[in-house]
Write a protein that holds these residues in place. Structure first.
Motif, mmCIF file in Angstrom:
data_model
loop_
_atom_site.group_PDB
_atom_site.id
_atom_site.type_symbol
_atom_site.label_atom_id
_atom_site.label_comp_id
_atom_site.label_asym_id
_atom_site.label_seq_id
_atom_site.Cartn_x
_atom_site.Cartn_y
_atom_site.Cartn_z
ATOM 1 N N UNK A 42 0.855 -1.187 0.020
ATOM 2 C CA UNK A 42 -0.006 -0.122 0.104
ATOM 3 C C UNK A 42 0.950 1.286 -0.223
ATOM 4 N N UNK A 95 0.684 5.276 1.054
ATOM 5 C CA UNK A 95 -0.371 6.279 1.486
ATOM 6 C C UNK A 95 -1.797 5.781 2.042
ATOM 7 N N UNK A 96 -1.621 4.814 2.167
ATOM 8 C CA UNK A 96 -2.962 3.812 3.030
ATOM 9 C C UNK A 96 -3.881 3.524 1.698
ATOM 10 N N UNK A 97 -3.372 3.315 0.336
ATOM 11 C CA UNK A 97 -4.200 2.836 -0.558
ATOM 12 C C UNK A 97 -3.452 1.780 -1.343
ATOM 13 N N UNK A 98 -4.347 0.708 -1.502
ATOM 14 C CA UNK A 98 -3.593 -0.413 -2.168
ATOM 15 C C UNK A 98 -2.863 0.085 -3.470
#
Lengths: 83, 154
Positions: free
Chosen positions: A56, A58-61
């Protein structure tokens, strides 16, 4: 500095949940970032390169081709088991 | 989406479905029905007696991931309210783990959205379970049935 986070079984295996990597050098992909980490921690290769590891940014897959830059947060984690 | 009420909570505190339902009904209009799912910690998994479970999570990402799942549900179905609560930390058998509550004008939307959110939560939200048994602790493996359940919504 790029902040790298590990969770669950990876975190336990490595003995740490957080790792810092210098962002120096031209655009870095997550694959290249991973190699930089493994250069310092060769024992982590099998676990970190396992096919089912999710990355991931910055907190996105994201995926191994995703570019990362100074100040980014990257996470490596096993398949999720919530709910 | 006028009037849509979304509540997402991740934390150690337990929840009360009745309280969450009342909250939705008090603040939302146009509701004809609510659908709910409560996930509970089983005392038994893959033939093993489980004494407890540790729920680990990626704090900065969980709310973001749940919000994205809820947003997708609201795009697919006409919903009046959605509440998702997921507990973390140490849980004992019989304890509540997760709540998905959906409200809509009609029941088909509420039911479908509730199931969709659970299927996506199980495969996308960054939580990991570690079982504690008398023989030691081990991380629970992801299930292919969960992936299949999520696939059917494509």
């Amino acid at each position: 500095m790029i902040k790298v986070l590990f969770f669950a079984k990876l975190r336990e295996g490595f003995g740490q949940g957080e790792y810092g990597v210098e962002a120096a050098g031209a655009p870095l992909t997550i694959a290249a970032l991973r190699e930089r980490i493994l250069g310092e921690q060769p024992a982590w290769r099998e676990a970190l390169c396992a096919a089912n590891v999710i990355v991931a940014l910055n907190q996105e897959v994201a995926n191994l081709d995703t570019a990362v830059a100074e100040g980014d947060e990257v996470a490596f984690y096993p398949p999720v088991t919530g709910g | 989406m006028a009037g849509l009420a979304v509540t997402i909570r991740v934390g150690e505190a337990d929840f009360d479905v009745g309280v969450e339902t009342s909250t939705i009904l008090k603040h939302s209009n146009g509701i004809g029905g609510l659908a709910s799912f409560v996930g509970v910690m089983r005392d038994h998994n893959e033939g093993r007696q489980v004494q407890g479970m540790l729920l680990e999570h990626y704090p900065a990402m969980t709310e973001k991931a749940l919000a994205a799942i809820v947003e997708e549900a609201c795009g697919r179905w006409s919903l009046a309210a959605v509440t998702v609560i997921h507990r973390v930390g140490l849980l004992k058998p019989g304890e509540q783990i997760v709540l998905v509550l959906t409200a809509a004008a009609h029941r088909s939307e509420a039911f479908a959205a509730c199931e969709f959110i659970m299927d996506y939560l199980k495969t996308r939200a960054p939580f990991w379970k570690k079982e504690i048994t008398e023989h030691g602790e081990h991380w629970v493996d992801a299930r292919s049935t969960d992936d299949k359940a999520a696939e059917r919504w494509r």
